[in-house]
Write an enzyme that holds these catalytic residues in place. Structure first.
Site, PDB file in Angstrom:
ATOM      1  N   LYS A 141     -10.146 -40.714  70.134  1.00  0.00           N
ATOM      2  CA  LYS A 141      -8.965 -40.839  71.005  1.00  0.00           C
ATOM      3  C   LYS A 141      -7.951 -39.771  70.599  1.00  0.00           C
ATOM      4  CE  LYS A 141      -5.601 -44.315  72.649  1.00  0.00           C
ATOM      5  NZ  LYS A 141      -5.182 -45.723  72.610  1.00  0.00           N
ATOM      6  N   SER A 163      -4.624 -48.264  77.072  1.00  0.00           N
ATOM      7  CA  SER A 163      -4.486 -46.836  77.077  1.00  0.00           C
ATOM      8  C   SER A 163      -5.743 -46.071  76.646  1.00  0.00           C
ATOM      9  CB  SER A 163      -3.342 -46.433  76.138  1.00  0.00           C
ATOM     10  OG  SER A 163      -3.643 -46.755  74.794  1.00  0.00           O
ATOM     11  N   SER A 180      -4.760 -52.118  74.159  1.00  0.00           N
ATOM     12  CA  SER A 180      -5.367 -50.848  74.579  1.00  0.00           C
ATOM     13  C   SER A 180      -6.788 -50.594  74.118  1.00  0.00           C
ATOM     14  CB  SER A 180      -4.501 -49.683  74.103  1.00  0.00           C
ATOM     15  OG  SER A 180      -3.450 -49.500  75.000  1.00  0.00           O
TER      16      SER A 180
HETATM   17  N1  GLN Z   1      -0.642 -51.631  78.157  1.00  0.00           N
HETATM   18  C1  GLN Z   1       0.211 -51.839  77.037  1.00  0.00           C
HETATM   19  C2  GLN Z   1       1.393 -50.909  77.085  1.00  0.00           C
HETATM   20  O1  GLN Z   1       1.476 -50.181  78.012  1.00  0.00           O
HETATM   21  C3  GLN Z   1      -0.551 -51.702  75.757  1.00  0.00           C
HETATM   22  C4  GLN Z   1      -0.741 -50.308  75.348  1.00  0.00           C
HETATM   23  C5  GLN Z   1      -1.426 -50.190  74.029  1.00  0.00           C
HETATM   24  O2  GLN Z   1      -1.970 -51.144  73.506  1.00  0.00           O
HETATM   25  N2  GLN Z   1      -1.325 -49.012  73.472  1.00  0.00           N
HETATM   26  O3  GLN Z   1       2.229 -50.909  76.257  1.00  0.00           O
END
Ligand code: GLN
Length: 492
Positions: A78, A158, A182
């Site tokens: 990532k 994400s 995410s």
């Molecule tokens: N969807 C969540 C956010 O936008 C979680 C993102 C994540 O876990 N990095 O904050």
């Protein structure tokens, strides 16, 4: 020869060890898949030569009898993990061109274990999002399609580059990070597995920070065993991270067992949210039956503060983000926008205006607002209190059960553009994943069903602190019974 890119991490490791194929053949096969899948936009940077170099080393190590745990296994990384000498952007324009002079602790562990890097995977900008649509490098397209439809679907976020790349077999497995879901939600959207370990298991050092009290790295892979293998090679104490857990790393793979006799599984009644998708609900019911079949006893539990979790998360995460992202000012990293005749403050403002995407700006504004003198107590302090209550809910529930079973996300993958006009609608996607993040608990998603439209759905298992084994074993019990074998039809 079978298609090497269909193998799991365990299959590659064991086959390479047994001399069925070379690591170079594996790396070449995955490099070819990456090169042929530009349409998915899963990678920001491709590093085929790094995958090949690690593979050559793995083949030499095999000949010398010095194999390592992940020798021969190429991985996707990532693009939130700093990689020495390879551009690291967090999918933001503000970091475009930034080439770290250091390696993150987690990626270093993986390379030390013999793995190679196929490339840097796309993500939501600074890991803020649930659909990968906030990336400055374009959204990732899921390899999945609804039956008979060409609509481009979100791979989740994400870690959407990670999930799409694994589902499309561009890499056998990948790293993810999870602040509020995410790893788990993109895994659910793409029919793969992913585990967020207990907060502190994996070092945060060298991972671009979003919300430091929540951020946690973890693996995403085709199955539960692969998650266990990778987590063993990512976790461990790191003196460079002040919140790193000083605990030995268990041998999770060796202790995998889908036999849940004597275990209790809690079903939280507060997760039966109104308007839950009927197919998601049916999958949850089926999951209960699977765990009973594996020998577990199922009990009803209560997590009374669940309904405040999303609200607390979307105060705490932006608050921490607004502080963490203050370092991107045009002085030290990446982009610098210095208008003619501008002073220092103007440069900060111009750089940040040009470098951050709209969702990142929204979070910074929310974060600075909830931390501002007049509103700190009303928002930030209150959210921290709610966070404590949520942790206490879990601790009470774990007096009655060993693991908790819920759906991972309230629906299957949605179409790109379907939810990105209303941020609140996007935030609602995290309703099932955020509570475990606030409490720092290990949690994983495993694929459990296919909708009538042909899309994967995931079940979510939440465990006690440090009990990744309990989570993995419940995940394995589901995997062994769900019979999830669907793959995306190749259209790209
Ligand atoms: N969807 C969540 C956010 O936008 C979680 C993102 C994540 O876990 N990095 O904050």
């Amino acid at each position: 020869m079978t298609d090497l890119t269909n193998l799991t991490v365990a299959g590659i490791r064991d086959g390479h060890r047994a001399g069925e194929f070379t690591a170079v053949e594996v790396a070449e096969a995955f490099n070819a898949n990456v090169a042929n899948a530009k349409a998915l936009n899963a990678f920001i940077v491709e590093t085929p030569e790094l995958a090949l170099a690690a593979a050559r080393q793995a083949d030499a190590d095999r000949a010398a009898g010095t194999l390592k745990p992940l020798s021969g296994v190429p991985l996707g990384m990532k693009d939130l993990f700093a990689t020495k000498g390879v551009q690291t952007t967090a999918a933001s324009k503000i970091l475009e061109g930034f080439v770290p002079p250091y390696e993150s602790s987690v990626s270093q562990k993986l390379w030390d274990a013999g793995a190679g890097m196929l490339g840097k995977l796309n993500l939501d900008q600074f890991a803020m999002g649930s659909s990968n649509e906030t990336s400055a490098f374009g959204n990732v397209i899921s390899p999945w399609r609804r039956t008979g439809s060409d609509t481009a679907l979100a791979p989740g976020g994400s870690s959407g580059g990670s999930s799409a790349a694994i589902a499309a077999r561009l890499c056998p497995a990948a790293t993810g990070t999870d602040t509020g879901g995410s790893i788990r939600q993109p895994a659910a959207f793409t029919g793969i597995s992913g585990i967020k370990p207990t907060y502190g298991r994996c070092s945060r050092w060298g991972i671009v920070a979003f919300a430091s009290s929540l951020d946690q790295a973890g693996p995403m892979a085709q199955d539960v065993r692969d998650c266990a293998i990778l987590l063993e090679n990512m976790a461990g104490f790191d003196a460079k991270d002040g919140t790193s857990l000083d605990l030995p790393v268990p041998n999770w793979e060796a202790a995998l067992s889908g036999d849940l006799k004597g275990k209790k599984v809690g079903i939280p009644k507060e997760y039966r949210i109104e308007g839950i998708d009927a197919e998601v609900d049916a999958m949850w019911e089926a999951g209960v039956a699977m765990l009973k079949d594996a020998g577990a006893e199922v009990v009803s539990i209560s997590l009374p503060h669940t309904k405040y979790a999303l609200g607390a998360y979307y105060i705490i995460a932006p608050a921490e983000a607004s502080s963490n992202l203050a370092r991107y000012d045009g002085v030290r990293y990446g982009l610098r926008d210095l208008p003619e005749g501008a002073g220092l403050q103007d440069m900060y403002a111009a750089t940040r205006a040009a470098g951050f995407g709209p969702e990142v700006k929204r979070r910074i504004m929310i974060g600075t607002y909830v931390l501002s003198a007049g509103f700190y107590d009303a928002y930030y302090t209150q959210a921290q209190k709610v966070r404590t209550l949520i942790s206490q809910d879990f601790m009470k529930a774990f007096e009655q059960c060993d693991v908790i079973l819920t759906p991972t996300a309230p629906s299957a993958a949605f179409g790109l553009g379907e939810k990105n006009t209303d941020p609140l609608e996007m935030y609602l996607n995290d309703v099932f994943s955020v509570p475990a993040s606030l409490a720092g608990l290990p949690a994983m998603s495993v694929p459990a069903a296919i909708t009538k439209e042909g899309l994967p759905l995931g079940l979510h298992i939440i465990g006690k602190p440090f009990d990744e084994q309990g989570v993995l074993n419940a995940g394995l019990a589901i995997e062994q019974r769900a019979g999830f074998t669907a793959k995306p039809a190749k259209w790209w």
